[in-house]
Design a protein around this motif. Structure first.
Motif: not given
Length: 350
Positions: A121-133, A135-138
Motif C-alpha cells: 500500500c505504501i508503494i501503491a499510494l502515490p499511484l492511486a492518489e494521482d492516477p494521471g501521473n 507513469g511518472r510515479s511508477a
C-alpha cells in the motif's frame, strides 16, 4: 490541530523550516515502522502462505468497497480509498503483538499480512492518489525502491565481511554513533531522491527501515533512532500535519462526515471478512489498524491540493477510529492467546 488552522492558528504549516523538519520527521517515522517488520524471524516463513492469502483477500475486497464509498460520497477517489482500506500499520501492530506476546500461528499470519499490506500500500499510494501521473510515479517508486535495495545489498555485504561488527564496537567504545549517522545519511539521501522524482519521503524511510530489518538492526541503533524520531522529529511532523488540517471544514460538511463514517465502517468490515479465511476475529480486526498510509495520503494530498481540507480530515478521522478499535482487538486477541495456551507458565525472570 489546537494550535493550527482548526484552532488558534498560532502555527503556520507553510513556514519553510517547519515543513522541512516535518518531512524529515515523516521519513524517520516510516523508517522506524519498516525496521519493526521482523523479516529475519524464521517462524514467519511457516506463516507466509497464510499471511499472503489474508493480505490478498482483504485487498480484493477493498477495491469494490473503496469504489463504492467514492460513488456514495461523489469524491471520485475510489482507487485511493481502496488502498486506504487494504492498508495496515506495522508501526502500530508490531509493538502490540510483541507487548501481548501473541505467538500463535494465527498471530504469525497477522504479522505477515501486515508486513505485506503495509509494503504494497505504501508503494501503491502515490499511484492511486494521482492516477494521471501514474507513469511518472511508477518510475519514481522504482528509483526509490532500487536505492533501498542498493542500501540493503551494501549493508549485507559489509556485515558478511565482519566490517559492520567492527564498526559497531568502535562506535560503542568511542561514542561515535556511526550506525545512526549512516542510517540518517541513507534515509535523507534517499528522501532527497524521492523529492526529486516526485515520490513521498514515506517510501524512502520505509525501504531503508526494511533494509535495516533484513540485515538485523542493533538494539543500540534502535534506541538511537527512537530518540531522534519519537523524541523530536516525529512529533514535529504530527504537529505540522495537525496544524495543516482544517477540521472546521469537516464539521461543516455533512458529506465529508459521511465519508469519515463510511471509511471507518468499511475498514473494519473489510478486515473482519478475514474471519471467513479462518482467522480469529480479534486478529482480523487488529490487522486493520491504520496510521502511516492515511497520514501519508493526507500529507501528499493536501500538499498537492488533490484533497480538500475536509476530505483530508475525514480520512484521518476514520484512521483514528481504526486506532481506537485496535485497543479492543488487542485485548481480545490476548485473552484468546491465554486460552489457547493453558499450560503456559509465567516467566519468573520478567
Amino acid at each position: 490541530m489546537l494550535v493550527g488552522r482548526t484552532g488558534l492558528q498560532w502555527v503556520d504549516p507553510t513556514e519553510p523550516v517547519l515543513s522541512f523538519l516535518a518531512s524529515a520527521g515523516f521519513a524517520l517515522v516510516m523508517l522506524v515502522a519498516g525496521s519493526h517488520v521482523p523479516l529475519r524471524d524464521p517462524a514467519l516463513r511457516v506463516a507466509l502462505r497464510r499471511g499472503a492469502l489474508l493480505a490478498a483477500g482483504v485487498g480484493v475486497l477493498a477495491v469494490p468497497t473503496g469504489f463504492g464509498v467514492a460513488a456514495i460520497t461523489g469524491t471520485g477517489h475510489g482507487l485511493l480509498y481502496a488502498v486506504l482500506l487494504a492498508s495496515s500499520s506495522a508501526a502500530l501492530i508490531m509493538p502490540v503483538i510483541s507487548e501481548y506476546e501473541l505467538s500463535t500461528p494465527a498471530a504469525l499470519a497477522t504479522i505477515v499480512h501486515v508486513a505485506i499490506a503495509d509494503t504494497v500500500c505504501i508503494i501503491a499510494l502515490p499511484l492511486a492518489e494521482d492516477p494521471g501521473n501514474a507513469g511518472r510515479s511508477a518510475l519514481g517508486v522504482l528509483a526509490v525502491t532500487g536505492g533501498g535495495a542498493v542500501f540493503w545489498f551494501v549493508l549485507w555485504q559489509l556485515r558478511k565481511r565482519g566490517l559492520v561488527g567492527k564498526a559497531h564496537e568502535v562506535s560503542k567504545n568511542r561514542n561515535f554513533g556511526l550506525e545512526l549517522r549512516v542510517a540518517l545519511i541513507a534515509v535523507f539521501g534517499l528522501a532527497g531522491l524521492a523529492q526529486l522524482v516526485g515520490v513521498s519521503v514515506m517510501l524512502a524511510g520505509f525501504v531503508i527501515g526494511l533494509g535495516l530489518a533484513a540485515t538485523g538492526e542493533p538494539r543500540r541503533l534502535a534506541r538511537q533512532l527512537f530518540a531522534v524520531a519519537d523524541g523530536f522529529l516525529g512529533p514535529v511532523f504530527f504537529v505540522w500535519l495537525g496544524a495543516s488540517l482544517d477540521l472546521r471544514a469537516l464539521a461543516g460538511d455533512p458529506r465529508m462526515l459521511g465519508l469519515a463514517t463510511l471509511l471507518a465502517i468499511a475498514s473494519i468490515s473489510v478486515h473482519a471478512m478475514a474471519r471467513l479465511l479462518g482467522q480469529p476475529l480479534p486478529l482480523a480486526i487488529l490487522a486493520g489498524a491504520q496510521l502511516g498510509v492515511p497520514v501519508a495520503a493526507v500529507a501528499i494530498g493536501t500538499g498537492t491540493r488533490l484533497l480538500t481540507p475536509a476530505e483530508g480530515g475525514a480520512i484521518l478521522a476514520a484512521a483514528l477510529v481504526s486506532v481506537g478499535v485496535t485497543a479492543w482487538a488487542a485485548r481480545r486477541a490476548a485473552a484468546r492467546n491465554v486460552v489457547n495456551c493453558p499450560n503456559s507458565q509465567p516467566d519468573n525472570h520478567h
